[in-house]
Design a protein around this motif. Structure first.
Motif, PDB file in Angstrom:
ATOM      1  N   TYR A 143       9.907  49.659   7.891  1.00 51.41           N
ATOM      2  CA  TYR A 143      11.041  49.381   8.774  1.00 51.41           C
ATOM      3  C   TYR A 143      12.149  48.631   8.028  1.00 51.41           C
ATOM      4  CZ  TYR A 143       7.943  50.202  12.838  1.00 51.41           C
ATOM      5  OH  TYR A 143       7.097  50.738  13.772  1.00 51.41           O
ATOM      6  N   THR A 144      13.393  48.930   8.390  1.00 54.80           N
ATOM      7  CA  THR A 144      14.468  48.015   8.044  1.00 54.80           C
ATOM      8  C   THR A 144      14.299  46.778   8.928  1.00 54.80           C
ATOM      9  OG1 THR A 144      15.961  48.893   9.734  1.00 54.80           O
ATOM     10  CG2 THR A 144      16.014  49.942   7.547  1.00 54.80           C
ATOM     11  N   ALA A 181      13.758  45.687  16.668  1.00 54.90           N
ATOM     12  CA  ALA A 181      13.702  46.523  17.868  1.00 54.90           C
ATOM     13  C   ALA A 181      12.261  46.842  18.247  1.00 54.90           C
ATOM     14  CB  ALA A 181      14.488  47.804  17.629  1.00 54.90           C
ATOM     15  N   MET A 182      11.430  47.132  17.264  1.00 49.30           N
ATOM     16  CA  MET A 182      10.027  47.423  17.534  1.00 49.30           C
ATOM     17  C   MET A 182       9.315  46.198  18.096  1.00 49.30           C
ATOM     18  SD  MET A 182       6.613  47.078  16.482  1.00 49.30           S
ATOM     19  CE  MET A 182       6.322  46.891  14.731  1.00 49.30           C
ATOM     20  N   ALA A 183       9.541  45.040  17.470  1.00 50.30           N
ATOM     21  CA  ALA A 183       8.863  43.815  17.877  1.00 50.30           C
ATOM     22  C   ALA A 183       9.284  43.358  19.267  1.00 50.30           C
ATOM     23  CB  ALA A 183       9.133  42.709  16.855  1.00 50.30           C
ATOM     24  N   ALA A 184      10.478  43.750  19.688  1.00 52.89           N
ATOM     25  CA  ALA A 184      10.943  43.355  21.014  1.00 52.89           C
ATOM     26  C   ALA A 184      10.093  43.962  22.119  1.00 52.89           C
ATOM     27  CB  ALA A 184      12.404  43.770  21.196  1.00 52.89           C
ATOM     28  N   ARG A 197      16.360  36.419  10.000  1.00 53.78           N
ATOM     29  CA  ARG A 197      16.836  37.796   9.843  1.00 53.78           C
ATOM     30  C   ARG A 197      15.869  38.808  10.446  1.00 53.78           C
ATOM     31  NH1 ARG A 197      17.628  39.166   4.044  1.00 53.78           N
ATOM     32  NH2 ARG A 197      18.778  40.940   4.897  1.00 53.78           N
ATOM     33  N   LEU A 198      14.628  38.386  10.744  1.00 50.97           N
ATOM     34  CA  LEU A 198      13.686  39.292  11.402  1.00 50.97           C
ATOM     35  C   LEU A 198      14.091  39.572  12.848  1.00 50.97           C
ATOM     36  CD1 LEU A 198      10.079  38.266  10.267  1.00 50.97           C
ATOM     37  CD2 LEU A 198      11.323  40.363   9.725  1.00 50.97           C
ATOM     38  N   GLY A 199      14.916  38.692  13.416  1.00 51.92           N
ATOM     39  CA  GLY A 199      15.419  38.918  14.764  1.00 51.92           C
ATOM     40  C   GLY A 199      14.385  38.740  15.854  1.00 51.92           C
ATOM     41  N   LEU A 200      13.432  37.820  15.641  1.00 53.33           N
ATOM     42  CA  LEU A 200      12.405  37.585  16.653  1.00 53.33           C
ATOM     43  C   LEU A 200      12.966  36.789  17.817  1.00 53.33           C
ATOM     44  CD1 LEU A 200       9.386  36.642  14.347  1.00 53.33           C
ATOM     45  CD2 LEU A 200      10.000  38.895  15.284  1.00 53.33           C
ATOM     46  N   ALA A 201      12.430  37.012  19.002  1.00 61.60           N
ATOM     47  CA  ALA A 201      12.865  36.275  20.184  1.00 61.60           C
ATOM     48  C   ALA A 201      12.543  34.796  20.017  1.00 61.60           C
ATOM     49  CB  ALA A 201      12.169  36.822  21.428  1.00 61.60           C
ATOM     50  N   PRO A 202      13.410  33.908  20.505  1.00 62.41           N
ATOM     51  CA  PRO A 202      13.142  32.465  20.410  1.00 62.41           C
ATOM     52  C   PRO A 202      11.805  32.109  21.060  1.00 62.41           C
ATOM     53  CG  PRO A 202      15.399  32.875  21.115  1.00 62.41           C
ATOM     54  CD  PRO A 202      14.703  34.206  21.156  1.00 62.41           C
ATOM     55  N   GLY A 203      11.055  31.267  20.392  1.00 64.18           N
ATOM     56  CA  GLY A 203       9.770  30.835  20.940  1.00 64.18           C
ATOM     57  C   GLY A 203       8.614  31.778  20.673  1.00 64.18           C
ATOM     58  N   ARG A 204       8.872  32.898  20.013  1.00 59.37           N
ATOM     59  CA  ARG A 204       7.790  33.842  19.699  1.00 59.37           C
ATOM     60  C   ARG A 204       6.783  33.183  18.760  1.00 59.37           C
ATOM     61  NH1 ARG A 204       7.940  39.773  19.195  1.00 59.37           N
ATOM     62  NH2 ARG A 204       5.744  40.369  19.118  1.00 59.37           N
ATOM     63  N   ALA A 205       5.517  33.242  19.092  1.00 60.94           N
ATOM     64  CA  ALA A 205       4.474  32.645  18.252  1.00 60.94           C
ATOM     65  C   ALA A 205       4.360  33.410  16.936  1.00 60.94           C
ATOM     66  CB  ALA A 205       3.141  32.658  18.984  1.00 60.94           C
ATOM     67  N   VAL A 206       4.275  32.663  15.839  1.00 63.27           N
ATOM     68  CA  VAL A 206       4.184  33.296  14.524  1.00 63.27           C
ATOM     69  C   VAL A 206       3.063  32.665  13.712  1.00 63.27           C
ATOM     70  CG1 VAL A 206       6.649  33.874  14.495  1.00 63.27           C
ATOM     71  CG2 VAL A 206       5.863  31.739  13.446  1.00 63.27           C
ATOM     72  N   VAL A 207       2.525  33.449  12.796  1.00 57.89           N
ATOM     73  CA  VAL A 207       1.573  32.974  11.801  1.00 57.89           C
ATOM     74  C   VAL A 207       2.135  33.399  10.454  1.00 57.89           C
ATOM     75  CG1 VAL A 207      -0.785  33.060  10.935  1.00 57.89           C
ATOM     76  CG2 VAL A 207      -0.371  33.210  13.388  1.00 57.89           C
ATOM     77  N   ALA A 208       2.771  32.459   9.773  1.00 63.03           N
ATOM     78  CA  ALA A 208       3.503  32.795   8.554  1.00 63.03           C
ATOM     79  C   ALA A 208       2.611  32.898   7.331  1.00 63.03           C
ATOM     80  CB  ALA A 208       4.603  31.760   8.313  1.00 63.03           C
ATOM     81  N   ALA A 209       1.459  32.227   7.356  1.00 66.40           N
ATOM     82  CA  ALA A 209       0.597  32.200   6.175  1.00 66.40           C
ATOM     83  C   ALA A 209      -0.844  32.516   6.562  1.00 66.40           C
ATOM     84  CB  ALA A 209       0.663  30.834   5.495  1.00 66.40           C
TER      85      ALA A 209
END
Length: 261
Positions: free
Chosen positions: A165-166, A172-175, A192-204
């Motif tokens: 993906y670009t 758009a897919m993650a939305a 720049r990933l454009g994730l919704a605010p507050g979206r839970a992430v696991v960066a590592a």
């Protein structure tokens, strides 16, 4: 050594608890290697990338020595099939195929993005009955390898197949999901990933080799072993580098975008 004429899951095949499984993945900048046997499990998390081709076999031999095993005693070889770095995938598949042919055992292809999903699940919700995650791994050139998985009924279900993906297309897919986002793209691209605010992430990732080994055991239990000739990589990008002119065009586009802000 297993009887190569008997597929995993047959009556004569070892159970998931007693199977001797070798597993490795070299699709990222880290090299994950793991070994399971009835008397324990051993893992290694080492530098990968360009070093993987030279380091993988010595690491495998070191784990076998620690376990007191020889390669011929291995029931199956699990390998990260990708998506991921071109050279890393070739290393993983070639080594898995060569070793499996040599000892006459099956191979267990493992989705490399699913390793990230499994690690995120155990980090955040190991006891949860359901868990959904969008995996996003840095694919360089302002692109990501991404896939969506859901954990339910004690196993993983693929919801969105792996694709390249670009950043805009991934956003758009993650939305379309409210689940967790996990993977190296979080640190690489940030907002720049454009994730919704507050979206839970696991960066590592916490323990990639252990996650790989759990998936290898699950694949063995499900009878997913295949002939060594089918140790094939999952490539999502035919082109692995930009020309000088293309890099200049990308840089110019970035500069233009910055100037318009």
């Amino acid at each position: 050594m297993p009887d190569p004429s008997l597929p995993p899951g047959s009556v004569a095949a070892a159970s998931p608890e007693t199977a001797r499984l070798l597993a490795f993945d070299t699709s990222t900048e880290r090299m994950a290697v793991a070994l399971a046997a009835p008397h324990g499990a051993w893992t290694a998390d080492e530098a990968g990338g360009a070093q993987a081709s030279a380091a993988l076999l010595p690491t495998v031999q070191a784990l076998l020595a620690r376990a007191g095993l020889v390669l011929a005693e291995v029931d199956a070889i699990a390998f990260g099939r990708g998506p991921g770095a071109f050279t890393g995938l070739r290393t993983s598949c070639a080594v898995a195929q060569g070793l499996a042919f040599g000892i006459g055992c099956p191979v267990l292809p493992v989705d490399s993005l699913l390793i990230v999903a499994e690690d995120a699940r155990v980090q955040l919700a190991p006891e949860a009955a359901e868990f959904e995650v969008d995996v996003a791994m840095d694919a360089r050139m302002d692109e990501v390898y991404a896939e969506r998985w859901r954990w339910a009924d004690g196993r993983w279900h693929e919801l969105v197949a792996p694709a390249l993906y670009t950043l805009e297309a991934f956003a758009a897919m993650a939305a379309g999901s409210g689940g967790v986002v996990a993977g190296s793209a979080i640190a690489a691209f940030g907002e720049r990933l454009g994730l919704a605010p507050g979206r839970a992430v696991v960066a590592a990732e916490h323990d990639r080799p252990a996650a790989l080994l759990r998936l290898a055991r699950a694949a063995w239990a499900a009878g997913e072993g295949v002939d060594a000739a089918l140790a094939l990589p999952l490539y999502l990008r035919d082109k692995v580098a930009l020309t000088t002119r293309e890099r200049e065009a990308v840089r110019a586009a970035k500069d233009a975008a910055e100037a318009s802000r």
